[in-house]
Motif scaffolding. Structure first.
Motif, PDB file in Angstrom:
ATOM      1  N   VAL A  47      -2.186   4.177  15.665  1.00 49.69           N
ATOM      2  CA  VAL A  47      -3.402   4.264  14.855  1.00 49.69           C
ATOM      3  C   VAL A  47      -3.303   3.324  13.653  1.00 49.69           C
ATOM      4  O   VAL A  47      -4.275   2.633  13.314  1.00 49.69           O
ATOM      5  CB  VAL A  47      -3.675   5.727  14.419  1.00 49.69           C
ATOM      6  N   ALA A  48      -2.149   3.268  13.019  1.00 49.47           N
ATOM      7  CA  ALA A  48      -1.980   2.363  11.874  1.00 49.47           C
ATOM      8  C   ALA A  48      -2.123   0.906  12.305  1.00 49.47           C
ATOM      9  O   ALA A  48      -2.824   0.119  11.637  1.00 49.47           O
ATOM     10  CB  ALA A  48      -0.625   2.600  11.220  1.00 49.47           C
ATOM     11  N   LEU A  49      -1.484   0.526  13.399  1.00 43.87           N
ATOM     12  CA  LEU A  49      -1.571  -0.859  13.866  1.00 43.87           C
ATOM     13  C   LEU A  49      -2.983  -1.220  14.327  1.00 43.87           C
ATOM     14  O   LEU A  49      -3.450  -2.335  14.075  1.00 43.87           O
ATOM     15  CB  LEU A  49      -0.569  -1.106  14.991  1.00 43.87           C
ATOM     16  N   SER A  50      -3.666  -0.286  14.982  1.00 45.55           N
ATOM     17  CA  SER A  50      -5.032  -0.589  15.406  1.00 45.55           C
ATOM     18  C   SER A  50      -5.963  -0.706  14.200  1.00 45.55           C
ATOM     19  O   SER A  50      -6.875  -1.533  14.197  1.00 45.55           O
ATOM     20  CB  SER A  50      -5.548   0.459  16.393  1.00 45.55           C
ATOM     21  N   GLY A  51      -5.720   0.084  13.165  1.00 44.89           N
ATOM     22  CA  GLY A  51      -6.522  -0.028  11.949  1.00 44.89           C
ATOM     23  C   GLY A  51      -6.296  -1.357  11.250  1.00 44.89           C
ATOM     24  O   GLY A  51      -7.248  -2.018  10.806  1.00 44.89           O
ATOM     25  N   ILE A  52      -5.052  -1.788  11.173  1.00 36.32           N
ATOM     26  CA  ILE A  52      -4.756  -3.091  10.574  1.00 36.32           C
ATOM     27  C   ILE A  52      -5.350  -4.210  11.425  1.00 36.32           C
ATOM     28  O   ILE A  52      -5.875  -5.191  10.894  1.00 36.32           O
ATOM     29  CB  ILE A  52      -3.235  -3.264  10.390  1.00 36.32           C
ATOM     30  N   TRP A  53      -5.276  -4.056  12.749  1.00 42.57           N
ATOM     31  CA  TRP A  53      -5.842  -5.078  13.636  1.00 42.57           C
ATOM     32  C   TRP A  53      -7.362  -5.180  13.452  1.00 42.57           C
ATOM     33  O   TRP A  53      -7.918  -6.280  13.429  1.00 42.57           O
ATOM     34  CB  TRP A  53      -5.506  -4.762  15.091  1.00 42.57           C
ATOM     35  N   MET A  54      -8.041  -4.036  13.315  1.00 44.53           N
ATOM     36  CA  MET A  54      -9.492  -4.078  13.095  1.00 44.53           C
ATOM     37  C   MET A  54      -9.816  -4.687  11.742  1.00 44.53           C
ATOM     38  O   MET A  54     -10.844  -5.334  11.579  1.00 44.53           O
ATOM     39  CB  MET A  54     -10.091  -2.668  13.194  1.00 44.53           C
ATOM     40  N   TRP A  55      -8.938  -4.498  10.767  1.00 49.57           N
ATOM     41  CA  TRP A  55      -9.172  -4.974   9.417  1.00 49.57           C
ATOM     42  C   TRP A  55      -8.840  -6.456   9.280  1.00 49.57           C
ATOM     43  O   TRP A  55      -9.636  -7.234   8.764  1.00 49.57           O
ATOM     44  CB  TRP A  55      -8.347  -4.134   8.452  1.00 49.57           C
ATOM     45  N   LYS A  56      -7.665  -6.881   9.718  1.00 48.32           N
ATOM     46  CA  LYS A  56      -7.198  -8.243   9.499  1.00 48.32           C
ATOM     47  C   LYS A  56      -6.867  -9.006  10.778  1.00 48.32           C
ATOM     48  O   LYS A  56      -6.206 -10.031  10.727  1.00 48.32           O
ATOM     49  CB  LYS A  56      -5.938  -8.227   8.612  1.00 48.32           C
ATOM     50  N   GLY A  57      -7.319  -8.523  11.929  1.00 47.45           N
ATOM     51  CA  GLY A  57      -7.002  -9.175  13.187  1.00 47.45           C
ATOM     52  C   GLY A  57      -7.552 -10.575  13.309  1.00 47.45           C
ATOM     53  O   GLY A  57      -6.947 -11.450  13.924  1.00 47.45           O
ATOM     54  N   HIS A  58      -8.709 -10.822  12.707  1.00 50.65           N
ATOM     55  CA  HIS A  58      -9.301 -12.153  12.792  1.00 50.65           C
ATOM     56  C   HIS A  58      -8.423 -13.199  12.112  1.00 50.65           C
ATOM     57  O   HIS A  58      -8.329 -14.334  12.582  1.00 50.65           O
ATOM     58  CB  HIS A  58     -10.713 -12.149  12.198  1.00 50.65           C
ATOM     59  N   LEU A  59      -7.756 -12.837  11.032  1.00 54.59           N
ATOM     60  CA  LEU A  59      -6.866 -13.783  10.359  1.00 54.59           C
ATOM     61  C   LEU A  59      -5.627 -14.078  11.196  1.00 54.59           C
ATOM     62  O   LEU A  59      -5.166 -15.223  11.266  1.00 54.59           O
ATOM     63  CB  LEU A  59      -6.455 -13.246   8.985  1.00 54.59           C
ATOM     64  N   LEU A  60      -5.092 -13.059  11.852  1.00 54.60           N
ATOM     65  CA  LEU A  60      -3.935 -13.265  12.719  1.00 54.60           C
ATOM     66  C   LEU A  60      -4.296 -14.150  13.912  1.00 54.60           C
ATOM     67  O   LEU A  60      -3.523 -15.034  14.290  1.00 54.60           O
ATOM     68  CB  LEU A  60      -3.391 -11.922  13.191  1.00 54.60           C
ATOM     69  N   LYS A  61      -5.484 -13.951  14.484  1.00 48.52           N
ATOM     70  CA  LYS A  61      -5.924 -14.790  15.594  1.00 48.52           C
ATOM     71  C   LYS A  61      -6.064 -16.247  15.155  1.00 48.52           C
ATOM     72  O   LYS A  61      -5.680 -17.159  15.887  1.00 48.52           O
ATOM     73  CB  LYS A  61      -7.254 -14.291  16.142  1.00 48.52           C
TER      74      LYS A  61
END
Length: 70
Positions: A47-61
């Motif tokens: 849940v923590a990783l999916s929340g971070i991915w929804m929040w900042k995933g575009h920057l990581l991509k």
């Protein structure tokens, strides 16, 4: 996979897997050691990783795409 489909999948994963966390906090799940360990070591990190991915995933991509291009 399209971005909208990815967001929907991650959003629903986040919502569904947060239900056992609520049971751990407000219910009797903490008294059952196997269930408590599953919540602590599986559900909460996902849940923590999916929340971070929804929040900042575009920057990581963006960062990953820059590193791939020569």
């Amino acid at each position: 996979m399209k971005a909208a489909t990815e967001r929907k999948i991650i959003r629903w994963l986040h919502i569904i897997l947060s239900i056992p966390i609520l049971g751990y906090i407000y219910g009797p799940v903490a008294a059952n050691p196997p269930a408590a360990n599953a919540v602590r070591w599986v559900f909460l990190p996902v849940v923590a990783l999916s929340g971070i991915w929804m929040w900042k995933g575009h920057l990581l991509k963006k960062k990953l795409n820059r590193q791939r291009k020569p």
